[in-house]
Design a protein around this motif. Structure first.
Motif, short mmCIF file in Angstrom:
data_model
loop_
_atom_site.label_atom_id
_atom_site.label_comp_id
_atom_site.label_asym_id
_atom_site.label_seq_id
_atom_site.Cartn_x
_atom_site.Cartn_y
_atom_site.Cartn_z
N ARG A 1 0.85 -1.20 0.00
CA ARG A 1 0.00 0.00 0.00
C ARG A 1 0.88 1.24 0.00
N ARG B 1 1.79 4.84 0.99
CA ARG B 1 1.44 5.67 2.15
C ARG B 1 2.57 6.66 2.42
N THR C 1 -0.11 -5.44 3.78
CA THR C 1 -1.40 -4.83 4.10
C THR C 1 -2.54 -5.84 3.95
N ASP D 1 -8.41 3.21 -5.43
CA ASP D 1 -8.56 3.71 -4.06
C ASP D 1 -7.21 3.71 -3.36
N ARG D 2 -6.71 4.89 -3.01
CA ARG D 2 -5.37 4.99 -2.42
C ARG D 2 -5.30 4.50 -0.98
N SER D 3 -6.43 4.29 -0.36
CA SER D 3 -6.41 3.77 1.01
C SER D 3 -6.18 2.26 1.01
N ARG D 4 -6.12 1.66 -0.17
CA ARG D 4 -5.95 0.21 -0.30
C ARG D 4 -4.77 -0.07 -1.24
#
Length: 470
Positions: free
Chosen positions: A61, A63, A78, A113-116
């Motif tokens: 992921r 971050r 992740t 989706d950048r959160s995943r």
């Protein structure tokens, strides 16, 4: 803990916005084995979903945090919600190629989706003839075209009778020797206690090379600029004309694709003392000339193509990130004669490759960064005094033999890539079995339908064959 991300990889995250998705993709078509249908394939894929295992690359992921001073890094291991990443779609009847391309163009338009972890796979039913399709997209920060192709290849077998194979998102399992997808380490190779010593030796060697790299960088830059000034092949161009391709883009996409027998291209290359990639570029040259001329939008000066060149060593294809250099190719679209265009393309690429052979990998990357700077500035919303090349054209080698997933034959593999501000069209090719597929990805707002380009590619291949008396 975050692992550092290279500046090249982070550029694809920094340059991304709603109008500028930065993921690559692939559309694979499968023909079920005798006695099976698309429902059989869906059941096998659903069984893989239930297992819930995911390959390490697809658990990374992106971050950034205070501890990285705002820089992007990779968080490994992740947890992955496969219900989000793996989706089912169905085509409306009659489920032909046109409907499939329309659906895939829409799927390719959406941001990840950048959160995943930055990937998705869509399993597509409803094609005529009982076929089944899979569309996968993966962020360019995570994988370039070569490593994405290797990821797909690892999930397939040359043996149509092998069963129990992992799905494309699953890790390879060494306990399945029949699949032979992960080779055993060679006898006599380094053991775990040999690696630190090898690393020290490599570090000492690298330290000794740094001074030479720095000393060679100034003449390398000067030579690159001089070649561009004289319009010779290399990683930089100063002569790309303004065209309908070099405009700001939106987020909606067009996609069109078609395959040709690769033996036709090989035969042209053989008789012309050229490479298959030269033939690909010549086909694109003639097709773009006709397409833009029909729209009364052909520049008087020749279009310039940016051609990525992989710098990966053999065996590194599954490593995350990007290791690519670039060459600029004069497409000679100002010439009406197909043979003359082909010759100009061949000379331009040969000059660039000869110049590249005299440079180290570090110097090639530096020169490529210089050549791509105008495009990078455009991606980041910044202007520059030099226009970027008109179009990206890449050729990603694929498997040369028939491939199967649990008995279902891979019948086509179409690549999708990234249009950007300043380059509203991307042409990517990949070979599969005995065919080569051209995937055309464009900004929907900037360009009209792409189907005529496919016909022009076919016409240009025929014109090259005729010019060589084939």
């Amino acid at each position: 803990m975050l692992l550092p991300m290279s500046p090249t990889d982070s550029m694809f995250l920094l340059g991304e916005s709603r109008d500028h998705p930065m993921h690559v993709g692939g559309l694979a078509l499968f023909e079920p084995p005798d006695g099976a249908d698309a429902q059989t394939m869906r059941a096998m894929l659903d069984a893989a979903l239930a297992r819930g295992t995911v390959a390490p690359l697809l658990r990374k992921r992106a971050r950034r945090s205070v501890t990285t001073l705002g820089q992007w890094g990779w968080e490994e291991g992740t947890p992955v919600d496969l219900g989000h990443h793996i989706r089912h779609d169905a085509l409306p009847a009659p489920g032909g190629i046109t409907e499939l391309m329309t659906l895939v163009a829409r799927l390719h338009s959406g941001l990840l989706d950048r959160s995943r972890p930055l990937w998705e796979m869509h399993l597509i039913e409803g094609l005529t003839g009982g076929r089944f399709a899979a569309y996968m997209k993966i962020h360019h920060a995570l994988a370039d075209g070569v490593s994405a192709m290797k990821l797909l290849r690892s999930a397939l077998s040359e043996d149509p009778d092998v069963s129990g194979m992992p799905a494309p998102w699953e890790p390879l399992v060494r306990e399945r020797p029949a699949l032979r997808l992960v080779p055993n380490p060679p006898a006599g190779g380094p053991g775990p206690f040999d690696l630190p010593a090898a690393a020290l030796r490599a570090a000492r060697s690298a330290a000794g090379e740094v001074a030479g790299e720095v000393a060679g960088m100034v003449p390398a830059i000067a030579g690159t600029i001089d070649r561009a000034r004289r319009q010779r092949g290399g990683p930089l161009t100063l002569s790309a004309p303004k065209s309908m391709l070099n405009v700001p883009i939106g987020g909606a996409r067009r996609f069109a694709a078609r395959s040709w027998p690769i033996e036709r291209l090989r035969l042209v290359a053989k008789f012309a003392d050229a490479t298959v990639n030269d033939v690909v570029l010549a086909m694109c040259s003639g097709a773009l000339r006709t397409y833009m001329n029909d729209l009364d939008a052909l520049p008087a000066d020749p279009l310039i193509a940016m051609v990525p060149v992989s710098l990966r060593d053999q065996g590194q294809e599954t490593k995350a990130g990007n290791e690519i250099g670039v060459l600029m190719c004069n497409l000679a679209t100002h010439l009406a004669n197909p043979a003359a265009r082909f010759d100009a393309v061949r000379v331009s690429m040969r000059e660039g490759k000869n110049a590249m052979r005299t440079r180290s990998s570090a110097q090639i990357l530096a020169m490529s960064a210089l050549g791509t700077a105008p495009l990078a500035l455009s991606m980041l919303g910044l202007g520059g005094p030099i226009r970027p090349p008109n179009v990206m054209i890449s050729n990603v080698p694929g498997p040369s033999t028939p491939l199967y997933w649990n008995g279902a034959r891979l019948t086509a593999l179409y690549p999708l890539s990234i249009p950007v501000d300043g380059q509203a069209l991307n042409i990517t090719c990949t070979s599969t079995d005995d065919e080569i597929a051209f995937g055309l990805t464009a900004c929907r707002r900037a360009l009209p339908p792409l189907a005529p380009l496919l016909d022009h590619l076919d016409d240009e291949l025929g014109a090259l064959e005729h010019a060589l008396g084939l």
